[in-house]
Scaffold this motif. Sequence first.
Motif, short mmCIF file in Angstrom:
data_model
loop_
_atom_site.label_atom_id
_atom_site.label_comp_id
_atom_site.label_asym_id
_atom_site.label_seq_id
_atom_site.Cartn_x
_atom_site.Cartn_y
_atom_site.Cartn_z
N ALA A 271 0.81 -1.23 0.00
CA ALA A 271 0.00 0.00 0.00
C ALA A 271 0.84 1.27 0.00
N ASP A 272 1.86 1.33 0.84
CA ASP A 272 2.67 2.56 0.92
C ASP A 272 3.42 2.82 -0.38
N THR A 273 4.01 1.78 -0.95
CA THR A 273 4.74 1.94 -2.21
C THR A 273 3.80 2.36 -3.33
N TRP A 274 2.65 1.68 -3.39
CA TRP A 274 1.65 2.02 -4.42
C TRP A 274 1.19 3.46 -4.28
N GLU B 250 3.98 5.88 -5.45
CA GLU B 250 4.18 5.88 -6.91
C GLU B 250 3.02 6.52 -7.65
N ASN B 251 1.82 6.43 -7.06
CA ASN B 251 0.63 6.94 -7.74
C ASN B 251 0.09 8.22 -7.11
N LYS B 252 0.86 8.75 -6.15
CA LYS B 252 0.46 9.98 -5.46
C LYS B 252 -0.97 9.86 -4.93
N SER B 253 -1.18 8.79 -4.17
CA SER B 253 -2.49 8.50 -3.62
C SER B 253 -2.37 8.23 -2.13
N ASN B 254 -3.45 7.72 -1.55
CA ASN B 254 -3.52 7.43 -0.12
C ASN B 254 -3.45 5.93 0.10
N PRO B 255 -2.56 5.43 0.98
CA PRO B 255 -2.47 3.99 1.22
C PRO B 255 -3.79 3.36 1.64
N GLY B 256 -4.64 4.13 2.29
CA GLY B 256 -5.93 3.60 2.73
C GLY B 256 -6.85 3.23 1.58
#
Length: 369
Positions: free
Chosen positions: A102-105, A108-114
Motif C-alpha cells: 500500500a505505501d509503495t503504491w 508511486e501513484n500519489k495516492s492514499n495507502p488507505g
Amino acid sequence: MQDLFPFEHYFDNKGEIKRNELDNNDGLWTRREIITRYLLVSAVLDQGPDLEGVRLLFKDVINALYSKEIRIFHKPLDFFKELGISIDEILEKHDGVKKIRADTWARENKSNPGKYNLFTDRTNQVLGYAIYRWGVVLCVPFLLEKDLQKNGRESSEPLVAYIEDWDSAEIMSQQIKDNKRYGLGKAIGDKAGHLFAKWYIHTFELVKKNDSSFGPLSYELPFDSNAGRVLFRTGFLLNWADLSDYKNWDVIQEGKGKSGKHYIRVTNIRGRKSDRFSDLKDFIDSYELICVEYLKVKKRRPSKVEIQQIPNILLLNTNYGIGDLDDGLMYIGTNYCFNHDEPRCFQCPVKNLCLGYTNRNELITNYRT
C-alpha cells in the motif's frame, strides 16, 4: 510461476520450465493443460491499480489453497466445494498484500495507502470478486471436461484442445470472451484475452500448432494502460490519427483523468481505422497478409487499417513478435513512463524517440491512463 506450490516440479534448478515434460501427466491432465488453466485465470485477474500486488495476491492464494489440498487447477470444483476457505484465503492474503504494497503504491501513484484495494471495481465485497474473477474462469475447463464425457470422449488437454481448435490466436482471444457456451463474457476484456494469447504463445511457449496462425504475429497487442500510455506519449498513436479523432472516438476523454487531466481510455482504440498510408501499396499488402494469413480476421483486401493491428504490420519480416513488443512497452511503462507528473524521462532508454520528451511535453503532462 516456479514459486507456486503446484508448479515447483515443472521447473529445473535454473528456473526454466521443463519443456520436454509438458506432455507428461500431472494427475488426469498434462502439465501443459494445468499451466494453461493457470494462465487463463491469471489473465482475468491481471488488472487493477497495482499489478505487482495483484500477482502477489494470486500467488499467495494459490499456494494457500494447494497447501490445504484445494487443487483448483487440477479439480476446479474444489474452489466451490470449499468456497468458505477460498473466500477466507482471498481476504487474508489481500490484507497481507496491502501491508506490503500500500505505501509503495500510494507513493508511486500519489495516492492514499488507505485506498489500496485489489477487488473488482475497488469494492470490499470479496464474494463477487471470487466468483466473477476466479470462479467463472475455473468453470471453463470443468464444462469442457463434462461435455467430452457426455459425448463419450476423453482428453488430458480439454482446454488446450479448445484453444487451438480456433483458426488463429486472435480468433481464440475473442472466443474465450464471446463464445456462446464457453465464453467468459464481461469477466474478461479484450486486453486480457490478448494477454492470455501472449503468455500462451510467447512467454511460456505452450502452443502445439506449428503455423503462422498461432505464431508471434497471430494476435493483437494487449492494449493496457501501460502500453497505451507509452504509445501515446511517444507519438506512435498520432502517426495514425489526430488528437481530434481520438477525442471523437472517446479514446481521449477531456478532464476525466486524475487531477482533471485528460483520460486516455486505451481500450476504445480497438476497431478504429486509419486511412493514412492507405495509398502505399506495400503497406496495404503487408496488412492484407497479416489479416488473412496471421490473424485470419479478414478474407479480402482491406481498404483501411485498424490501428491496434498496425504493430503486427511493422513487425512483419523482423525477428520480433507482438510478445517482444509488449514486453518492451511494459518495461518502459512500469519503470520510466509513470502515470503521473514525474515520470523518469531523463533515464528512459527511448527518450530520444519520444515525441512527448523531445517536442510536445503536453503529451506527458496533460494526459493520464
